[in-house]
Scaffold this active site. Structure first.
Site, PDB file in Angstrom:
ATOM      1  N   TRP A 100       0.830  -1.206   0.000  1.00 39.53           N
ATOM      2  CA  TRP A 100       0.000   0.000   0.000  1.00 39.53           C
ATOM      3  C   TRP A 100       0.863   1.255   0.000  1.00 39.53           C
ATOM      4  O   TRP A 100       0.549   2.230  -0.690  1.00 39.53           O
ATOM      5  CB  TRP A 100      -0.959  -0.004   1.180  1.00 39.53           C
ATOM      6  N   ASP A 168      -1.388   6.800   6.006  1.00 41.20           N
ATOM      7  CA  ASP A 168      -2.444   5.867   5.630  1.00 41.20           C
ATOM      8  C   ASP A 168      -2.673   4.988   6.859  1.00 41.20           C
ATOM      9  O   ASP A 168      -1.822   4.179   7.217  1.00 41.20           O
ATOM     10  CB  ASP A 168      -1.979   5.029   4.430  1.00 41.20           C
ATOM     11  N   LYS A 192     -11.883  -1.756   7.326  1.00 39.32           N
ATOM     12  CA  LYS A 192     -11.070  -2.548   8.239  1.00 39.32           C
ATOM     13  C   LYS A 192     -11.496  -2.299   9.688  1.00 39.32           C
ATOM     14  O   LYS A 192     -11.852  -3.226  10.374  1.00 39.32           O
ATOM     15  CB  LYS A 192      -9.586  -2.212   8.080  1.00 39.32           C
TER      16      LYS A 192
HETATM   17  C1  LIG Z   1      -6.989  -1.907   2.374  1.00 40.97           C
HETATM   18  C2  LIG Z   1      -5.962  -0.879   2.340  1.00 40.97           C
HETATM   19  C3  LIG Z   1      -5.896   0.071   1.304  1.00 40.97           C
HETATM   20  C4  LIG Z   1      -6.831   0.048   0.123  1.00 40.97           C
HETATM   21  O1  LIG Z   1      -8.061   0.524   0.478  1.00 40.97           O
HETATM   22  P1  LIG Z   1      -9.233   0.760  -0.596  1.00 40.97           P
HETATM   23  O2  LIG Z   1     -10.295   1.307   0.284  1.00 40.97           O
HETATM   24  O3  LIG Z   1      -9.552  -0.576  -1.190  1.00 40.97           O
HETATM   25  O4  LIG Z   1      -8.753   1.726  -1.592  1.00 40.97           O
HETATM   26  C5  LIG Z   1      -4.910   1.034   1.375  1.00 40.97           C
HETATM   27  N1  LIG Z   1      -4.040   1.101   2.397  1.00 40.97           N
HETATM   28  C6  LIG Z   1      -4.073   0.200   3.403  1.00 40.97           C
HETATM   29  C7  LIG Z   1      -3.070   0.289   4.511  1.00 40.97           C
HETATM   30  C8  LIG Z   1      -5.027  -0.809   3.411  1.00 40.97           C
HETATM   31  O5  LIG Z   1      -5.057  -1.702   4.411  1.00 40.97           O
END
Ligand SMILES: *Cc1c(COP(=O)(O)O)cnc(C)c1O
Length: 354
Positions: A100, A168, A192
């Site tokens: 990511w 993020d 999540k």
């Molecule tokens: C799941 C995840 C993403 C992607 O998220 P989307 O909502 O599918 O764009 C990005 N960064 C992290 C750390 C993630 O766990």
């Protein structure tokens, strides 16, 4: 019967939240309709929207000079919106700690000069690299606080001085106490640890909304548009925000973030302690940077890993396969995973190991 769902995302939601939502599904309070059917301009929905914002502010202790935005497009859209909105000098620093973080870096590279400040790629992303320098002329410094796939997390955050720290937090938000003031911008897809998919939370320091370059962007792509409109510039994902509100209330009932952090630490320890002494299973992340939320492990034998996933599913433990990019096994144990679920998994692993 509900099984134990170890999915990395969309992930398990608290059972109490699902039960409450199911009671309110057809008729919400005295509104005579479901939340899904309400105008987003109605009083009933506006109350939900405001409560969700206020609860998140309270749970994360978000200072008054930060805006909370409910957007769409997932964390992936933020990979693009952040460089578009924060670029002044046209340069940003990135710490590469997995898939990511790499995607955030690649998207930003399309917009500005993206610089790799540190990377743990040579360690197969099993740890968080040491950060020794921050570019003083960078518009922001980007990290992925919890690495969902490799199971590592920042246990302390770099001091980036006057360069805004951007994180993020898709898989780590609300799992432990963070000092929001250390960050210029925090973002997280909901699926999540916040609620169901469909809404993306952005927490942004107000001064970052004032950037002359960003004013040239299409209105919809500007954070300022959404901040000025209270995330109601267009139709927000109303039901996802309602569900997030229920999850925030549930979290508050667990003693808030500090309360759940204690539970999360004890919960993760159950699985890590077992992995550390197991004769068959091995944890993958370095001990110094282990995630509380995502725990990748393996038997070291692909066929045996596959057999484990299959037998575990029969026993009521779903989604234990590792990410398709890395294989192996992974247990994602977000806030909603009860301690009993992790204990039951460890008991099953002991039996499987023989
Ligand atoms: C799941 C995840 C993403 C992607 O998220 P989307 O909502 O599918 O764009 C990005 N960064 C992290 C750390 C993630 O766990």
């Amino acid at each position: 019967m509900r099984i134990y769902n170890f999915s990395a995302g969309p992930a398990a939601l608290p059972q109490e939240v699902l039960e409450r939502a199911s009671k309110e599904l057809v008729e919400y309070g005295s509104a005579g309709m479901s939340v899904m059917e309400m105008s987003h301009r109605s009083k009933s929905y506006e109350d939900i929207h405001k409560a969700a914002t206020d609860l998140l502010r309270e749970l994360m202790n978000i200072p008054a000079n930060y805006k909370v935005l409910f957007l769409q497009g997932g964390a992936s859209q933020q990979f693009a919106m952040i460089p578009m909105n924060l670029s002044k000098n046209g340069k940003a620093d990135f710490v590469i700690t997995g898939e990511w973080a790499t995607r955030a870096y690649k998207e930003a590279s399309r917009v500005l000069n993206a610089n790799i400040a540190a990377s743990s790629e040579d360690k197969k992303f099993a740890c968080i690299p040491e950060i020794t320098k921050v570019s003083a002329d960078a518009d922001y410094f980007h990290i992925c606080s919890n690495n969902t796939i490799c199971g590592t997390r920042f246990t302390e955050f770099p001091d980036t001085g006057s360069v805004p720290l951007v994180a993020d937090m898709s898989s780590g938000i609300l799992s432990e106490v963070f000092d929001v003031q250390k960050f210029g911008l925090i973002y997280a897809g909901a699926q999540k640890n916040i609620g169901p998919a469909g809404v993306t939370v952005v927490i942004i320091r107000e001064d970052l909304l004032e950037n002359e370059n960003a004013k040239k962007l299409p209105a919809f792509m500007q954070y300022k548009t959404h901040a000025d409109a209270g995330s109601m510039y267009n139709t927000p994902p109303t039901y996802s925000i309602y569900m997030a509100k229920l999850c925030f209330e549930w979290l508050k009932s667990k003693g808030g973030v500090a309360g759940i952090q204690k539970i999360n630490e004890a919960k993760a320890k159950i699985l890590y302690d077992f992995l550390d002494e197991s004769s068959l299973f091995k944890g993958i992340a370095d001990k110094s940077h282990r995630s509380l939320m995502n725990i990748p492990f393996t038997t070291g034998d692909e066929a045996k890993d596959k057999q484990f996933v299959k037998e575990a599913a029969v026993a009521g433990f779903e989604n234990l396969g590792g990410h398709r990019l890395v294989g192996g096994l992974r247990a994602s144990i977000y806030n909603a995973m009860p301690t009993e679920g992790v204990q039951a998994l460890v008991d099953f692993m002991k039996k499987f190991q023989g």
